[in-house]
Design a protein around this motif. Sequence first.
Motif, PDB file in Angstrom:
ATOM      1  N   ASP A 127      -4.412  -8.828  -7.219  1.00  0.00           N
ATOM      2  CA  ASP A 127      -4.397  -7.991  -8.418  1.00  0.00           C
ATOM      3  C   ASP A 127      -3.819  -8.725  -9.635  1.00  0.00           C
ATOM      4  O   ASP A 127      -3.721  -8.163 -10.716  1.00  0.00           O
ATOM      5  CB  ASP A 127      -3.583  -6.722  -8.136  1.00  0.00           C
ATOM      6  CG  ASP A 127      -3.802  -5.634  -9.175  1.00  0.00           C
ATOM      7  OD1 ASP A 127      -4.903  -5.564  -9.737  1.00  0.00           O
ATOM      8  OD2 ASP A 127      -2.867  -4.857  -9.425  1.00  0.00           O
ATOM      9  N   GLU A 169     -15.584  -5.324 -14.572  1.00  0.00           N
ATOM     10  CA  GLU A 169     -14.658  -4.282 -15.012  1.00  0.00           C
ATOM     11  C   GLU A 169     -14.791  -3.041 -14.148  1.00  0.00           C
ATOM     12  O   GLU A 169     -13.798  -2.424 -13.763  1.00  0.00           O
ATOM     13  CB  GLU A 169     -14.932  -3.915 -16.470  1.00  0.00           C
ATOM     14  CG  GLU A 169     -14.323  -4.861 -17.489  1.00  0.00           C
ATOM     15  CD  GLU A 169     -14.483  -4.352 -18.898  1.00  0.00           C
ATOM     16  OE1 GLU A 169     -13.472  -4.293 -19.636  1.00  0.00           O
ATOM     17  OE2 GLU A 169     -15.620  -3.997 -19.268  1.00  0.00           O
ATOM     18  N   LYS A 170     -16.011  -2.669 -13.850  1.00  0.00           N
ATOM     19  CA  LYS A 170     -16.279  -1.478 -13.040  1.00  0.00           C
ATOM     20  C   LYS A 170     -15.705  -1.619 -11.632  1.00  0.00           C
ATOM     21  O   LYS A 170     -15.315  -0.634 -11.006  1.00  0.00           O
ATOM     22  CB  LYS A 170     -17.790  -1.244 -12.968  1.00  0.00           C
ATOM     23  CG  LYS A 170     -18.184   0.139 -12.453  1.00  0.00           C
ATOM     24  CD  LYS A 170     -19.677   0.334 -12.565  1.00  0.00           C
ATOM     25  CE  LYS A 170     -20.064   1.729 -12.092  1.00  0.00           C
ATOM     26  NZ  LYS A 170     -19.553   2.800 -12.963  1.00  0.00           N
ATOM     27  N   ASN A 172     -12.939  -3.119 -11.010  1.00  0.00           N
ATOM     28  CA  ASN A 172     -11.491  -3.295 -11.185  1.00  0.00           C
ATOM     29  C   ASN A 172     -11.070  -4.744 -10.965  1.00  0.00           C
ATOM     30  O   ASN A 172      -9.999  -5.031 -10.426  1.00  0.00           O
ATOM     31  CB  ASN A 172     -10.713  -2.369 -10.224  1.00  0.00           C
ATOM     32  CG  ASN A 172      -9.241  -2.293 -10.565  1.00  0.00           C
ATOM     33  OD1 ASN A 172      -8.855  -2.474 -11.718  1.00  0.00           O
ATOM     34  ND2 ASN A 172      -8.410  -2.050  -9.576  1.00  0.00           N
ATOM     35  N   GLU A 175      -8.523  -7.296 -16.101  1.00  0.00           N
ATOM     36  CA  GLU A 175      -7.380  -6.634 -16.727  1.00  0.00           C
ATOM     37  C   GLU A 175      -7.096  -7.311 -18.070  1.00  0.00           C
ATOM     38  O   GLU A 175      -7.000  -8.547 -18.130  1.00  0.00           O
ATOM     39  CB  GLU A 175      -6.147  -6.720 -15.826  1.00  0.00           C
ATOM     40  CG  GLU A 175      -4.943  -5.971 -16.367  1.00  0.00           C
ATOM     41  CD  GLU A 175      -3.757  -6.012 -15.412  1.00  0.00           C
ATOM     42  OE1 GLU A 175      -2.619  -6.112 -15.900  1.00  0.00           O
ATOM     43  OE2 GLU A 175      -3.971  -5.966 -14.185  1.00  0.00           O
ATOM     44  N   ILE A 316      -7.680  -4.951  -3.671  1.00  0.00           N
ATOM     45  CA  ILE A 316      -8.751  -5.039  -4.666  1.00  0.00           C
ATOM     46  C   ILE A 316      -9.999  -5.652  -4.032  1.00  0.00           C
ATOM     47  O   ILE A 316     -11.121  -5.172  -4.218  1.00  0.00           O
ATOM     48  CB  ILE A 316      -8.316  -5.889  -5.887  1.00  0.00           C
ATOM     49  CG1 ILE A 316      -6.974  -5.386  -6.446  1.00  0.00           C
ATOM     50  CG2 ILE A 316      -9.387  -5.871  -6.950  1.00  0.00           C
ATOM     51  CD1 ILE A 316      -7.003  -3.992  -6.989  1.00  0.00           C
TER      52      ILE A 316
END
Length: 459
Positions: A127, A169-170, A172, A175, A316
């Motif tokens: 992440d 982005e979709k 995740n 950032e 993730i």
Amino acid sequence: MSERQNIEWKQNWHNDYLKWICGFANAQGGTIYIGKDDNGNVTHLANYQKLLEDLPNTIRNTMGIICDVNLQEESEKKYIEIKVQPYSVPVSLRGRYYYRSGSTKMELTGIELNEFLLKKAGKTWDDVIEERASVSDIDTDSLNQFIKDGLKYGRMRDIEGLSTFQILEKLNLVENGKLKRAAIILFAKNPNKFYPSIQIRIGRFVKDSTDLRFHEILEGNLVYLLNEVQTQLNYKFLTKRIEFEGMRRLEKDEYPIVAIREMLLNALVHRNYMGAHTQMHVYNHKITLWNHGKLPSELTEADLLKPHSSLPRNPIIAHACFMAGYIDTWGSGTLKIIEACKKEGLPTPVIKEIQGGIQVSIYKKKDVSKLVSTEVTTEVTTEVTTEVKKIVSVIIGELSSKEIKEFLQLKNDEHFRKKYIKPALTLNVIEMTIPDKPRSSKQKYRLTKKGIELKNNYK
């Protein structure tokens, strides 16, 4: 009441026990009783009054935390209770971090310390933003294959017309406009540019793990490796077995495809990407896959053989693999491996924690149950030499090699290393406190879970 995860008994106070307090604070909290022997009997604490005054300040000044220090009495004998609460932030003792796991205190260093600090910050390794990466590092072919797989399972929706960056982005994987490490693992053109150990080494062995005949080293992102490893296995390492149904000639796989695929997915999703590379050993009668990264403290080897909670090291990456249909529900991977082997009439796979990672072994059908039993038994009995038994018997807590030699009354360094330390490490009955720096002057050794069990068996 007995000593366990959150209980510790000490007859007298020593400042070294601040490490235990630090370990409790970083784990689930706990209580230390000063003035009790190993059986929990109160022995009386003569200097209790001074300790009541000194301990709260000592704890606060060295670690910056507050603990309840209470005077207790039993049969007119005084003892002190130190209650330690778990802390949401990392607690250090003079710059060192300790953690309570089971009934032992361990110092966190290297990779383990990095994971611990990330967890306390509410992050996981995958992440974290990778500052060096940009969208130009993403392999569009791998991303397109991933999307195609996800559409087939109905989990990738509303992506038509989106750019590569918008799709990331979709998922995740972005950032503040920057790519996360998970994006590199999943789709990078050259993930080894960022993390050198992202590779799977496949070796063909015959007699044992020293009898290597040939090998392949595969490097690439997760989507690529998931397909390429299986291709290489079928092309170079495995043969189809031939069966006949009447006049029909049938080619069948040596091992269930589902089992091998789940082994790979477990390795790629749950591995420690800052640790050693993933290793696959192909033998005449079995395949083993070893992956760096210990089990979460909440899980045991036995838990992996039954329905269990999902505690992914890289959530993730795990979520992305779910979206692509690579995994169905978290926590079911090991069960799928077991079920696939059972369906083909193969022995139950062996899943164990060894040498800082998880090893999964699947076996061929004929007379293999004996091999499985022999291997497991051999590992904990036959190979446990007299020297290994001795080193296990003397280790209490964490000891340096010099201290262990003194306990064993040994002088020859080479003999000690070859006959005691090396075999005990190989059998995973002891481990280094600083595994990433094996020659460190501060190196010490402690018993593993297996070593503790072995020690208890010989009492």
